[in-house]
Design an enzyme around this catalytic site. Structure first.
Site, PDB file in Angstrom:
ATOM      1  N   SER A  50       0.778  -1.239   0.000  1.00  0.00           N
ATOM      2  CA  SER A  50       0.000   0.000   0.000  1.00  0.00           C
ATOM      3  C   SER A  50       0.807   1.286   0.000  1.00  0.00           C
ATOM      4  CB  SER A  50      -0.948   0.000   1.209  1.00  0.00           C
ATOM      5  OG  SER A  50      -0.211  -0.222   2.391  1.00  0.00           O
ATOM      6  N   THR A  51       2.070   1.211   0.389  1.00  0.00           N
ATOM      7  CA  THR A  51       2.905   2.425   0.421  1.00  0.00           C
ATOM      8  C   THR A  51       4.338   2.050   0.034  1.00  0.00           C
ATOM      9  OG1 THR A  51       3.415   2.079   2.763  1.00  0.00           O
ATOM     10  CG2 THR A  51       1.583   3.560   2.287  1.00  0.00           C
ATOM     11  N   TYR A 235      22.165   1.197  11.233  1.00  0.00           N
ATOM     12  CA  TYR A 235      21.464   0.366  10.245  1.00  0.00           C
ATOM     13  C   TYR A 235      22.156  -0.987  10.048  1.00  0.00           C
ATOM     14  CZ  TYR A 235      17.929  -0.809   6.975  1.00  0.00           C
ATOM     15  OH  TYR A 235      16.874  -1.460   6.394  1.00  0.00           O
TER      16      TYR A 235
HETATM   17  P1  NAD Z   1       6.503   1.476   4.098  1.00  0.00           P
HETATM   18  O1  NAD Z   1       6.271   1.843   5.513  1.00  0.00           O
HETATM   19  O2  NAD Z   1       6.252   2.504   3.057  1.00  0.00           O
HETATM   20  O3  NAD Z   1       5.594   0.191   3.684  1.00  0.00           O
HETATM   21  C1  NAD Z   1       5.302  -0.844   4.571  1.00  0.00           C
HETATM   22  C2  NAD Z   1       4.167  -1.702   4.044  1.00  0.00           C
HETATM   23  O4  NAD Z   1       3.983  -2.792   4.961  1.00  0.00           O
HETATM   24  C3  NAD Z   1       2.814  -0.979   3.936  1.00  0.00           C
HETATM   25  O5  NAD Z   1       2.114  -1.449   2.803  1.00  0.00           O
HETATM   26  C4  NAD Z   1       2.082  -1.442   5.212  1.00  0.00           C
HETATM   27  O6  NAD Z   1       0.658  -1.418   5.120  1.00  0.00           O
HETATM   28  C5  NAD Z   1       2.590  -2.863   5.283  1.00  0.00           C
HETATM   29  N1  NAD Z   1       2.469  -3.458   6.622  1.00  0.00           N
HETATM   30  C6  NAD Z   1       3.078  -3.100   7.775  1.00  0.00           C
HETATM   31  N2  NAD Z   1       2.721  -3.941   8.762  1.00  0.00           N
HETATM   32  C7  NAD Z   1       1.876  -4.853   8.226  1.00  0.00           C
HETATM   33  C8  NAD Z   1       1.178  -5.993   8.725  1.00  0.00           C
HETATM   34  N3  NAD Z   1       1.288  -6.377  10.005  1.00  0.00           N
HETATM   35  N4  NAD Z   1       0.369  -6.669   7.875  1.00  0.00           N
HETATM   36  C9  NAD Z   1       0.235  -6.296   6.584  1.00  0.00           C
HETATM   37  N5  NAD Z   1       0.891  -5.258   6.043  1.00  0.00           N
HETATM   38  C10 NAD Z   1       1.703  -4.538   6.858  1.00  0.00           C
HETATM   39  O7  NAD Z   1       7.990   0.915   4.051  1.00  0.00           O
HETATM   40  P2  NAD Z   1       9.124   0.792   2.917  1.00  0.00           P
HETATM   41  O8  NAD Z   1      10.186   1.779   3.224  1.00  0.00           O
HETATM   42  O9  NAD Z   1       8.547   0.709   1.553  1.00  0.00           O
HETATM   43  O10 NAD Z   1       9.739  -0.626   3.313  1.00  0.00           O
HETATM   44  C11 NAD Z   1       9.474  -1.838   2.633  1.00  0.00           C
HETATM   45  C12 NAD Z   1      10.721  -2.701   2.643  1.00  0.00           C
HETATM   46  O11 NAD Z   1      11.759  -2.025   1.912  1.00  0.00           O
HETATM   47  C13 NAD Z   1      11.287  -2.948   4.060  1.00  0.00           C
HETATM   48  O12 NAD Z   1      11.800  -4.267   4.126  1.00  0.00           O
HETATM   49  C14 NAD Z   1      12.450  -1.947   4.140  1.00  0.00           C
HETATM   50  O13 NAD Z   1      13.448  -2.345   5.052  1.00  0.00           O
HETATM   51  C15 NAD Z   1      12.941  -2.023   2.694  1.00  0.00           C
HETATM   52  N6  NAD Z   1      13.808  -0.902   2.268  1.00  0.00           N
HETATM   53  C16 NAD Z   1      13.436   0.401   2.476  1.00  0.00           C
HETATM   54  C17 NAD Z   1      14.309   1.423   2.099  1.00  0.00           C
HETATM   55  C18 NAD Z   1      13.957   2.869   2.322  1.00  0.00           C
HETATM   56  O14 NAD Z   1      14.842   3.723   2.248  1.00  0.00           O
HETATM   57  N7  NAD Z   1      12.713   3.192   2.540  1.00  0.00           N
HETATM   58  C19 NAD Z   1      15.527   1.124   1.463  1.00  0.00           C
HETATM   59  C20 NAD Z   1      15.852  -0.214   1.215  1.00  0.00           C
HETATM   60  C21 NAD Z   1      14.996  -1.224   1.643  1.00  0.00           C
END
Ligand code: NAD
Length: 396
Positions: A50-51, A235
């Site tokens: 979703s995000t 991190y």
């Molecule tokens: P985000 O917060 O934008 O998205 C998280 C998603 O997980 C959302 O869709 C939310 O609804 C869902 N979610 C959370 N808890 C939940 C649950 N209990 N049940 C169902 N859905 C649930 O986060 P993001 O930054 O896109 O992170 C996603 C992945 O990418 C993570 O593993 C993060 O470590 C990784 N990542 C992020 C970055 C960054 O800079 N943002 C960089 C590299 C890797």
């Protein structure tokens, strides 16, 4: 209702429905402008859809490959006089756009860590798609309830071994100050690994496999981050880094699990970007502000959608995934380029409240953050009344 941002620290408690729809439409535009991916996925499950990276994965798969998608997320629905969360409106908009393009899309709002959601999703795959050929795992959560024991694990963002002191940014005021973060104590590491490590990814893949809903040649990917040495104590070498190590363990186990299906599990190391999850990590927003400035000047800045389009188009569904020595896909390749890191490293030493707007892209950080909640998008009339109570079509 006129919807305005209400920011509390690193969270915005309101979201703008039309703004979120614009954000989704803009992302779709990026993908469609690049044309269809030859040999892309056809039926995709996105967990955390979703995000952030998960939403962009769903958009890249649907609009870059005409894939049917099932999305799982945990969002607060809207009420007649109260906005839902951004992920709720993003999904409303995504499903409408998918329907207009003739693409199947179905969504599940609930706890992805639970057995109940896994069962519901499997039943939907069986009923509607038969099998899926790609599974994206993109959860970022502060807690997890273990499905069998009911134990609640909490993830923390802490260094390991010693206190970490470094610069940090107040993303509301622009003040650059020093922060000291106490090291992990007790079972902090184990708890964080239980939430953000690979166990739940494995549980999903095992459940899908046992149900016979994974197609031959299935691909699955989960996302990680490494970053530069100034952020390592919080991190890569901190509690979240231990969880990411466990994700890599799970990737290897999944490669074995999926071998009979000629499947493949990947870790994709993505770029640091403003998302709801990353804005909660101390120190990282200052690094991201410096990074955006350097990458925008170099002309190679990407947002979640460009990263995820590159993942599908150039890595997962090309013959050149370009794995590193540990077998990981590296979408952080441009971030970690020597030239970019030299600039960011030098500016890290001198950045202060006074010179922040000169050496860092603070306004870019703030506008990216607001965009996550549907604010500040071009073409949206923020003075107009919004119909805040919206339904995700597939949720009825
Ligand atoms: P985000 O917060 O934008 O998205 C998280 C998603 O997980 C959302 O869709 C939310 O609804 C869902 N979610 C959370 N808890 C939940 C649950 N209990 N049940 C169902 N859905 C649930 O986060 P993001 O930054 O896109 O992170 C996603 C992945 O990418 C993570 O593993 C993060 O470590 C990784 N990542 C992020 C970055 C960054 O800079 N943002 C960089 C590299 C890797």
């Amino acid at each position: 209702m006129i919807v305005t941002p209400k920011i509390r620290g690193f969270i915005c408690t309101t979201a703008h429905p039309e703004g979120c729809a614009r954000h989704v439409a803009d992302q779709i535009g990026v993908v469609t402008s690049r044309g269809l991916v030859a040999g892309g996925p056809k039926k995709v499950l996105v967990i955390g859809s979703s995000t952030g990276y998960g939403l962009s994965s769903r958009i890249a798969a649907a609009f870059g490959s005409n894939a049917a998608t099932i999305g799982v997320f945990f969002e607060k629905p809207s009420e007649p006089d109260r906005t839902g969360t951004a992920g709720w409106y993003n999904t409303v908009a995504f499903e409408k756009e998918a329907a207009a393009a003739g693409l199947y899309a179905r969504s599940f709002n609930g706890d992805a860590y639970s057995d109940a959601i896994k069962d519901e999703v499997i039943a939907a795959i069986k009923a509607d798609l038969g099998q899926v050929d790609c599974v994206i795992y993109s959860l970022a959560s502060p807690r997890r309830t273990e499905p069998k024991t009911g134990e609640v694990f909490k993830s923390v963002l802490k260094p390991i071994g010693e206190t970490y002191t470094n610069k940090t940014l107040n993303t509301t005021t622009g003040a650059v100050t020093e922060i000291s973060i106490e090291p992990a104590a007790g079972d902090d590491i184990a708890q964080t690994v239980a939430v953000m490590g690979g166990e739940d990814w494995e549980l999903w893949m095992k459940a899908l496999l046992e149900a016979g809903v994974l197609a031959d040649g299935v691909k699955t990917a989960a996302y990680s981050y490494i970053g530069p040495s100034m952020t390592w104590p919080i991190y890569k070498n901190g509690t979240i880094g231990r969880a990411k190590e466990d994700l890599e363990r799970a990737q290897q186990a999944l490669d074995e699990l999926l071998a009979p299906l000629h499947g493949k599990a990947w870790i994709s190391v993505n770029k640091a970007l403003v998302t709801q999850a990353s804005s909660a990590i101390p120190v990282v927003p200052l690094y991201i502000s410096l990074l955006y400035k350097a990458m925008k000047a170099a002309g190679n800045h990407e947002d979640c959608i460009e990263q995820m389009d590159r993942l599908f188009r150039d890595r997962l569904y090309s013959n050149t995934p370009q794995p590193d020595e540990a077998g990981r896909i590296r979408l952080d390749d441009w971030e970690m380029g020597e030239g970019i890191q030299k600039i960011v490293g030098e500016r890290w030493e001198t950045v202060s409240t006074e010179n922040l707007t000169e050496v860092a892209d603070f306004s870019g950080y703030q506008s990216s953050f607001l965009r996550l909640f549907g604010f500040g998008l071009q073409g949206v009339d923020y003075t107009a009344d919004s119909e805040v109570d919206q339904k995700v079509p597939s949720l009825g």
